[in-house]
Structure formats: C-alpha cells, structure tokens
Scaffold this active site. Structure first.
Site, short mmCIF file in Angstrom:
data_model
loop_
_atom_site.label_atom_id
_atom_site.label_comp_id
_atom_site.label_asym_id
_atom_site.label_seq_id
_atom_site.Cartn_x
_atom_site.Cartn_y
_atom_site.Cartn_z
N HIS A 58 3.23 6.91 -6.88
CA HIS A 58 2.55 8.15 -7.23
C HIS A 58 3.53 9.33 -7.14
O HIS A 58 3.57 10.19 -8.03
CB HIS A 58 1.37 8.36 -6.28
CG HIS A 58 0.33 9.32 -6.78
ND1 HIS A 58 -0.76 9.69 -6.02
CD2 HIS A 58 0.21 10.01 -7.93
CE1 HIS A 58 -1.50 10.54 -6.69
NE2 HIS A 58 -0.93 10.76 -7.86
N HIS A 88 0.82 -1.21 0.00
CA HIS A 88 0.00 0.00 0.00
C HIS A 88 0.86 1.26 0.00
O HIS A 88 0.67 2.15 -0.84
CB HIS A 88 -0.90 -0.01 1.25
CG HIS A 88 -1.73 1.23 1.42
ND1 HIS A 88 -3.04 1.31 1.03
CD2 HIS A 88 -1.42 2.46 1.94
CE1 HIS A 88 -3.52 2.52 1.29
NE2 HIS A 88 -2.55 3.23 1.85
N GLU A 89 1.79 1.34 0.92
CA GLU A 89 2.62 2.54 1.01
C GLU A 89 3.48 2.71 -0.24
O GLU A 89 3.77 3.83 -0.66
CB GLU A 89 3.49 2.51 2.26
CG GLU A 89 2.70 2.58 3.57
CD GLU A 89 1.80 3.80 3.66
OE1 GLU A 89 2.14 4.85 3.08
OE2 GLU A 89 0.74 3.70 4.30
N HIS A 120 1.74 4.71 -2.81
CA HIS A 120 1.96 6.15 -2.63
C HIS A 120 3.33 6.55 -3.20
O HIS A 120 3.47 7.61 -3.84
CB HIS A 120 1.94 6.51 -1.15
CG HIS A 120 0.58 6.52 -0.52
ND1 HIS A 120 -0.46 7.27 -1.01
CD2 HIS A 120 0.09 5.88 0.58
CE1 HIS A 120 -1.53 7.11 -0.24
NE2 HIS A 120 -1.22 6.27 0.73
#
Length: 680
Positions: A474, A467-468, A471
């Site tokens: 992105h 999940h991280e 980020h």
C-alpha cells in the site's frame, strides 16, 4: 549546531534518499526538529498573513509544500524510536512529544489559516478543481474543524494543554510497557522446563538469556498480545503458567512501570477533549471522521459477532476438556490443548510445520514471489545501503519495466529496544508534487536464533509477514500528487484492508508450493497437509474471534465514556470485567487479546477508539478474497486492477468509493461470517 554539521538537515548521499543512519547521532535529533519546526512555522505564517485572496495554489498547495523538512526528520526519528529505542532515544522521545503536539496545534488551530481554508471550502464548486484537489480541500477543512480550529481562544488554550499532556502520557505508556515487558521476560534455569519447544526456539531462548548475562539459562521474551506462541508447545503446565502470568501482569504492577494511572488519565483527558470539541465521547469524536461514522455503528457490528463467537468458543472448550481428561480448561492450557485437538481431529501439528517455514524462503519465495506474480514488481537486496540497525535489511523494488518503485526495509527480529507487535511505517513517502519515492519498513518480533541456526517461523508469523507486507505494498503503490494522501494515509478503519487481503496468498497452491519446503531436505509440504490446513479455516475461530472482539470492545468501552463518567473510574480491572460481561465475552479461559495496561494500540499507538478497524476492514477483505477467487486468483490482470483502483489511490479518494470502483458494489458481510464460522 549548524545545518552543515547536522546530517538530518542536509540531503543524504545514499541512493534514493535513504537516510544514512551511520552519520546520525542521537544528539542530532532535537536540534533538527527545532530547525524544522521553525521552518514550517515560517512557511505557514507566509500563507496565513498573505493579503492575496485565497486560492487553491497559494493556500492548499502552499500548505502541502510546507513542512517537508519536518516530515523527513520525523520519519527518520520515529522509525528508530519504535524499533531501536535505547534510553537516549527514549529521552529524546519524551522531550519531543509535547513539542510535536504544540507545533501541530499551532498550525491546525491557526484562525488565519482556517479562515482561508473555510472560504475556499465554501466556494469549492466554483474553483474548477480536479477530483483529487477537491478532496484535498475537503479533507483539510474537515481536519482543521475536527481539530478545533473553530473554537474560541480560551477553548483553544485548554485544547492545547490537553493535547500536550496526552502526548506525554502516551509516550510514558509505551516506555513503561517496553520496560515492563523486558523486566518480565521469563527466565528458565533448565532445558527440561522448555520441553516441547523446537531446537530453534530453544536456541533463541538461550541467545536471549546470554544477551542478558545469563549464559547458563533460557529466557522467553514476551509478545505484545496476551497469548504466546510457546504456550502451544510447552508440555510443562508450570512453564506455560509462568509465561501467561508474566504476560498478563505487564503494566499493572505497583511501581514505576504501572500503566494503570497513566491510562486512566489518558481516558479522562480524551473524554474532556471530546466534550470540548462538541462530542459526547472520544469514540464519537474519532468515528465521526472514519468510514464507520459513529460508535453506535461499531457497537452494532461487535455485538452482532460477539454472541456466536462466544458460543463457538464454548463448544471448542468442551472439545479441549476431553483432551485434558475432563479437567477445566484454563487460559494457559487452551493453546496447548488446541494443538492436541488439531492433531487428532485434523491430523495437523502446526508446531511440527515450522521446518517448512524457513524465514528467508518464506520472504523470497512466498511474499516476494506472490507480489511479483500479481503486480510484476521485483526485489533486489541492497547490501550497500545501511539501515538503522544491523538486523534491518534494505531491498530495492522495481516495476515490471525496470523503473524504480521504492525501497523496502525488513526488520525481522525482536530485541529489548524494539516495541512489541508488528507494524509498517515509512521513512519517505511518494508525492508527485515533491518528486519523492517511498521507503517503507516492516517490523516483526521473531526470536533470533543462535548464529548458524535457521530462523523457522510459526504459521502465525508467516501470516504476520504476509500481512505487514500488504501494508508495505500500500505504501509503495500509492501514486498521488499531494503528500497528505501518500501511502497508507487513509481512514484508520480502512488501513488494515490491504494488509488483510495480502494474507490470502499464504495458502494459494502456486505460492505455498514455492515457499513451504523443508529447511533441510527441500521437500515440499505434502498436498494432503495443505488440504487439511485449508479445511481447518474455521478451527479455533471461536477463541480467536472472541479474544479479538474482547479487546475491540474494551477499546470502545473506555473511549465511549463521557467526561463525567471517565472521572469516576478508578479501578481498571473492575472496569474491564464489567465491560466484558456487558458483551458476554467474560470467559476466564479466553482472555482479551490485550488487557488495558498493555494495550499499546489504543494508549500509545494510533488506534484509540479504532481497534475495531481490523474486523471492520475484514468485511471488505473477505469480500475481496471472494472477488479474486471468482476472477482467477493470482493473475496480473487482477493485480493491476487492485493496484490501480485501490492501492494506488492512497488517501486521495473516499475509501468506500474506491472500493465500489474496484468491486462494482458495496462489500457484503456474508463472506466474513463464513470465514469465521459465524454464519449459523
């Protein structure tokens, strides 16, 4: 202090501009901030006093060019203040908070600057701007208006006072929480009290105790959320109770770390500020400039999901009671009983899977492997580049053609100076205007085992790592001209979308087979276990959805108060109870994921009136997963489309417009309902 003697005021000698934290002393920060404040004020004043008619170049671009030094210093400092907050760093943070608030207000409330932006905005159709330039002008106009630039002088004065006080209070909340989390870490005197934990978990508990001067004992440190991974494994009910009791007590004990008066003042001042700005509540103020648009839209979604989630949780509770021989299921027993049910009905023991999730292998052969297959990027660890802490590792990230993309820093382990939870932040961001490339950081809070013992992750920690890193992708991929749009600078209720999408690769067969191998034997995770894991997607989702929705509703309830109503609230526990009863999520066996006194996301982070964004973004995420599955999954063609049309645009485009460009339509909610077992 002269600029030449302060490493924060001179260019770093390290590759790609990575700050050399070895040269930075805590006493360097405040002088550097003061110099940076003064520099940007001169830059902004030069724009504001100009006698030239405003143009996009001499006003908007000049604003984008300003504050480069301040941005650099701030990213360096806030990386440390969240991940290695020593008492000296905390002292700087406390002194800095009102200074940062005052500086921001001085720019956003400047009537001269607002006049120039307002005039440009009124004539935007005639300026011949590109799509990115026009969107930047619109966002700057909205930003200043939303901040209060149109208020009269007396209202601005009160607004500045409110912002200053709030900056102090949010810093105090985080400091209190970190201190209380450390104070309430649970000490066990014997190994027998930890029966059920793996050798790696016991090793981490022993190391944590030794670090606290208790080499004969064992310490279980607390996670940010209410539950704790150890609750699923500990066979001793008393041990489970002690951990959960400590977790729920944080920030709500009388004394110097009591966050209840702090959060009540935060709520009151945010409500007053919203009223000053013309909004009925802080939630109305925040959501007006998000994709949601209004708290009513958020409320409608949360209420739509709450009833079926609570109903599913009740059904799950009945199944758990059978495992506990009919005994009432309390919150400390839920995770333990759930693992027993999972083992008996699905033949899956998630705690026994940890040897297949060795951290280094998950990182390199899972997280990095999926990114390489999807986007063509590669990773090379740079042992020669020091990070801000000895546990933080630096990786150089390259595009498929070998060109430099950015740096990725991973800080995996928990420590007493690191705030709870997991997050991504940037030390540097990409901007074509400034010619900069990104440096992004992922922080987790995995217990560190004793030397020589491998780090074995739980399935939840594997999910967090993927999940991280979503980020991080992105932040690495955003390719924009203007720094305002760099990296993850998108609407708050859109920012979780890319990270949630990246979780889909955890169970992808070619990815899982590559990283899920036994730490000792190299044996791959059996295919039948993989099939059962995939089939268990809706298992315990009643609990998981309910605990999340309860926290999201608490956030909305606190921040939907008018100024008058906020002033009348004095009892935090009573307010929580009434709010959860209102939405039907007041089951004592399913506590909210975060209770108010340790809800760092909304009282010291950037998610006030925005914690709903996880489920809001998950609508897009689930719809996107469906698209990937329909189009062949983990392919370069799919990765390139997702990178170019969504991740790559950063904040330079309306996010829902970018989503429609990627998907060809608006997102549908049905994939989310099916994922969480809420379709019925």
């Amino acid at each position: 202090m002269s600029a030449s003697s302060n490493p924060l005021l001179t260019a770093s000698s390290l590759a790609w501009g990575l700050p050399d934290y070895r040269e930075i002393d805590v006493d360097d920060y405040l002088p550097a901030f003061r110099a940076a404040f003064a520099q940007q004020r001169r830059e902004i004043d030069a724009i504001a006093v100009s006698t030239e008619p405003p143009t996009f170049e001499n006003t908007v671009v000049a604003w984008e060019e300003s504050g480069r030094l301040l941005g650099d210093v701030a990213r360096v400092f806030y990386t440390v203040s969240s991940a290695d907050a020593t008492p000296a760093v905390q002292a700087v943070d406390e002194e800095l908070a009102p200074l940062m608030s005052a500086h921001s207000d001085a720019i956003l409330l400047d009537p001269r600057l607002y006049d120039r932006i307002e005039r440009l905005h009124a004539s935007r159709d005639d300026l011949g701007l590109t799509a990115e330039q026009r969107y930047l002008l619109e966002r700057r106009f909205v930003q200043m208006t939303h901040a209060g630039a149109g208020l009269d002088s007396s209202a601005k004065q009160r607004l500045t006072e409110l912002n200053s006080r709030l900056s102090v209070l949010t810093t105090t909340f985080e400091k209190n929480l970190l201190a209380d989390t450390n104070d309430l870490a649970v000490v066990f005197e014997s190994r027998e009290e930890l029966d059920g934990l793996s050798e790696g978990e016991i090793s981490a508990a022993a190391r944590a105790a030794a670090d606290r001067g208790r080499p004969e004992a064992y310490v279980i440190t607390l996670t940010l959320f209410t539950g704790h991974p150890a609750l699923a494994s500990l066979t001793n009910p008393r041990s489970r109770h002690r951990i959960l009791e400590a977790s729920r007590a944080r920030g709500s004990r009388p004394g110097r770390h009591d966050n209840r008066p702090v959060l009540l003042e935060i709520v009151r001042l945010r409500a007053e500020r919203a009223e000053l700005l013309g909004f009925p509540s802080h939630a109305a103020y925040v959501t007006s400039d998000q994709t949601a648009g209004s708290p009513e839209a958020v409320s409608a979604l949360l209420r739509r999901l709450a009833a079926p989630a609570a109903s599913n949780a009740q059904r799950e509770k009945l199944a758990l009671q059978e495992v506990l021989d009919g005994a009432e299921v309390g919150p400390e027993a839920w995770a333990f009983a759930t693992e027993r049910v999972r083992a008996s009905t699905l033949d899956i023991d998630t705690t026994a899977l940890r040897p297949w999730f060795e951290a280094e292998r998950v990182l390199r052969d899972g997280v990095f492997f999926a990114a390489t297959r999807l986007y063509g990027i590669t990773f090379r660890e740079r042992d020669d580049l020091p990070a801000y802490h000895e546990d933080a590792r630096v990786f150089e990230v390259s595009n498929e053609d070998g060109s430099h993309l950015g740096l990725f820093v991973l800080d995996l382990y928990t420590r007493d100076t690191k705030r709870g939870g997991a997050w991504m932040n940037s030390i540097a961001s990409q901007s074509a205007l400034r010619g900069t490339s990104p440096i992004v950081v992922n922080n987790l809070n995995v217990p560190k085992p004793s030397p020589g013992t491998p780090t074995l992750l739980t399935l939840d920690e594997v999910t967090t790592l993927f999940h991280e890193f979503g980020h991080a992708l992105h932040g690495l991929f955003a390719t924009v001209t203007y720094p305002t749009f760099a990296g993850t600078s998108v609407f708050r209720d859109f920012v979780e979308f890319p990270s949630q999408v990246n979780e889909m690769w955890i169970y992808r067969p070619e990815v899982l087979a590559n990283y899920a191998r036994h730490v000792d034997t190299g044996e791959p995770l059996a295919s039948d276990v993989v099939e059962r894991l995939e089939a268990s997607g809706t298992f315990n989702q009643g609990f998981a959805t309910s605990e999340y929705l309860a926290a999201a509703w608490l956030d909305l309830a606190w921040h939907s108060l008018s100024a008058e109503d906020a002033a009348a609230v004095t009892d935090v526990a009573a307010f929580e109870a009434a709010a959860l009863a209102d939405i039907g999520l007041d089951d004592s066996a399913v506590p909210t994921r975060y209770s108010s006194a340790y809800f760092a996301h909304i009282f010291s982070g950037g998610y006030s009136a925005g914690y709903y964004s996880y489920i809001w973004s998950e609508v897009l995420d689930a719809d996107t997963v469906e698209w990937f599955e329909e189009n062949g999954g983990l392919t370069r063609l799919n990765g390139d489309r997702f990178r170019q049309r969504l991740l790559g645009v950063g904040g330079s485009k309306d996010p829902l417009e970018a989503y429609r460009d990627f998907r060809g339509r608006d997102a549908r909610i049905e994939p989310l309902l099916a994922r969480r077992g809420l379709s019925a």
